[in-house]
Design a protein around this motif. Structure first.
Motif, PDB file in Angstrom:
ATOM      1  N   TYR A  55      -3.085   4.547 -14.325  1.00  0.00           N
ATOM      2  CA  TYR A  55      -4.391   5.122 -14.003  1.00  0.00           C
ATOM      3  C   TYR A  55      -5.380   4.040 -13.583  1.00  0.00           C
ATOM      4  O   TYR A  55      -6.163   4.232 -12.652  1.00  0.00           O
ATOM      5  CB  TYR A  55      -4.952   5.913 -15.189  1.00  0.00           C
ATOM      6  N   GLU A  58      -4.638   3.080  -9.997  1.00  0.00           N
ATOM      7  CA  GLU A  58      -5.070   4.144  -9.076  1.00  0.00           C
ATOM      8  C   GLU A  58      -6.584   4.188  -8.947  1.00  0.00           C
ATOM      9  O   GLU A  58      -7.117   4.380  -7.849  1.00  0.00           O
ATOM     10  CB  GLU A  58      -4.533   5.500  -9.537  1.00  0.00           C
ATOM     11  N   LEU A  59      -7.293   4.020 -10.040  1.00  0.00           N
ATOM     12  CA  LEU A  59      -8.750   4.008  -9.984  1.00  0.00           C
ATOM     13  C   LEU A  59      -9.268   2.850  -9.141  1.00  0.00           C
ATOM     14  O   LEU A  59     -10.221   3.008  -8.370  1.00  0.00           O
ATOM     15  CB  LEU A  59      -9.346   3.955 -11.392  1.00  0.00           C
ATOM     16  N   ARG A  60      -8.635   1.683  -9.282  1.00  0.00           N
ATOM     17  CA  ARG A  60      -9.036   0.524  -8.460  1.00  0.00           C
ATOM     18  C   ARG A  60      -8.779   0.801  -6.979  1.00  0.00           C
ATOM     19  O   ARG A  60      -9.594   0.475  -6.123  1.00  0.00           O
ATOM     20  CB  ARG A  60      -8.320  -0.738  -8.914  1.00  0.00           C
ATOM     21  N   LYS A  61      -7.631   1.414  -6.669  1.00  0.00           N
ATOM     22  CA  LYS A  61      -7.310   1.748  -5.282  1.00  0.00           C
ATOM     23  C   LYS A  61      -8.350   2.709  -4.713  1.00  0.00           C
ATOM     24  O   LYS A  61      -8.822   2.539  -3.591  1.00  0.00           O
ATOM     25  CB  LYS A  61      -5.926   2.403  -5.184  1.00  0.00           C
ATOM     26  N   ASN A  62      -8.675   3.736  -5.486  1.00  0.00           N
ATOM     27  CA  ASN A  62      -9.643   4.729  -5.021  1.00  0.00           C
ATOM     28  C   ASN A  62     -11.023   4.105  -4.813  1.00  0.00           C
ATOM     29  O   ASN A  62     -11.731   4.441  -3.873  1.00  0.00           O
ATOM     30  CB  ASN A  62      -9.739   5.897  -6.005  1.00  0.00           C
ATOM     31  N   LYS A  63     -11.404   3.199  -5.693  1.00  0.00           N
ATOM     32  CA  LYS A  63     -12.694   2.532  -5.581  1.00  0.00           C
ATOM     33  C   LYS A  63     -12.734   1.683  -4.308  1.00  0.00           C
ATOM     34  O   LYS A  63     -13.733   1.655  -3.608  1.00  0.00           O
ATOM     35  CB  LYS A  63     -12.937   1.677  -6.831  1.00  0.00           C
ATOM     36  N   THR A  64     -11.626   0.997  -4.020  1.00  0.00           N
ATOM     37  CA  THR A  64     -11.539   0.162  -2.834  1.00  0.00           C
ATOM     38  C   THR A  64     -11.587   1.018  -1.573  1.00  0.00           C
ATOM     39  O   THR A  64     -12.255   0.685  -0.602  1.00  0.00           O
ATOM     40  CB  THR A  64     -10.237  -0.683  -2.851  1.00  0.00           C
ATOM     41  N   ASN A  65     -10.898   2.136  -1.574  1.00  0.00           N
ATOM     42  CA  ASN A  65     -10.866   3.014  -0.395  1.00  0.00           C
ATOM     43  C   ASN A  65     -12.204   3.699  -0.163  1.00  0.00           C
ATOM     44  O   ASN A  65     -12.525   4.063   0.959  1.00  0.00           O
ATOM     45  CB  ASN A  65      -9.775   4.086  -0.570  1.00  0.00           C
ATOM     46  N   GLU A  66     -13.000   3.884  -1.192  1.00  0.00           N
ATOM     47  CA  GLU A  66     -14.308   4.530  -1.049  1.00  0.00           C
ATOM     48  C   GLU A  66     -15.354   3.574  -0.486  1.00  0.00           C
ATOM     49  O   GLU A  66     -16.375   4.004   0.023  1.00  0.00           O
ATOM     50  CB  GLU A  66     -14.776   5.083  -2.403  1.00  0.00           C
ATOM     51  N   SER A  67     -15.093   2.291  -0.599  1.00  0.00           N
ATOM     52  CA  SER A  67     -16.082   1.291  -0.152  1.00  0.00           C
ATOM     53  C   SER A  67     -16.130   1.144   1.330  1.00  0.00           C
ATOM     54  O   SER A  67     -15.335   1.416   2.101  1.00  0.00           O
ATOM     55  CB  SER A  67     -15.774  -0.068  -0.761  1.00  0.00           C
TER      56      SER A  67
END
Length: 67
Positions: A55, A58-67
């Motif tokens: 998790y 995945e949270l780090r990936k999502n944070k990076t993709n949102e930036s």
């Protein structure tokens, strides 16, 4: 230790040192069950740690993709 064994242990203890062997046997049996339970808990903990780590990734990936 199951209640029945606790009662048996207490009764043996009340009889004195002649029951040392029987008491030791009860304690050894209980120890074996505790060790098995600890092993199961350690396996469960390892699974939880892996899921938590997944998790976090995945949270780090999502944070990076949102930036």
């Amino acid at each position: 230790m199951p209640l029945v064994e606790m009662i048996a242990y207490a009764e043996l203890r009340a009889k004195g040192t002649s029951t040392l062997s029987a008491r030791r046997y009860l304690l050894m049996a209980h120890r074996k069950r505790v060790k098995a339970h600890v092993a199961l808990l350690q396996e469960s903990l390892a699974v939880l740690d892996k899921k938590i780590s997944t998790y976090a990734v995945e949270l780090r990936k999502n944070k990076t993709n949102e930036s």
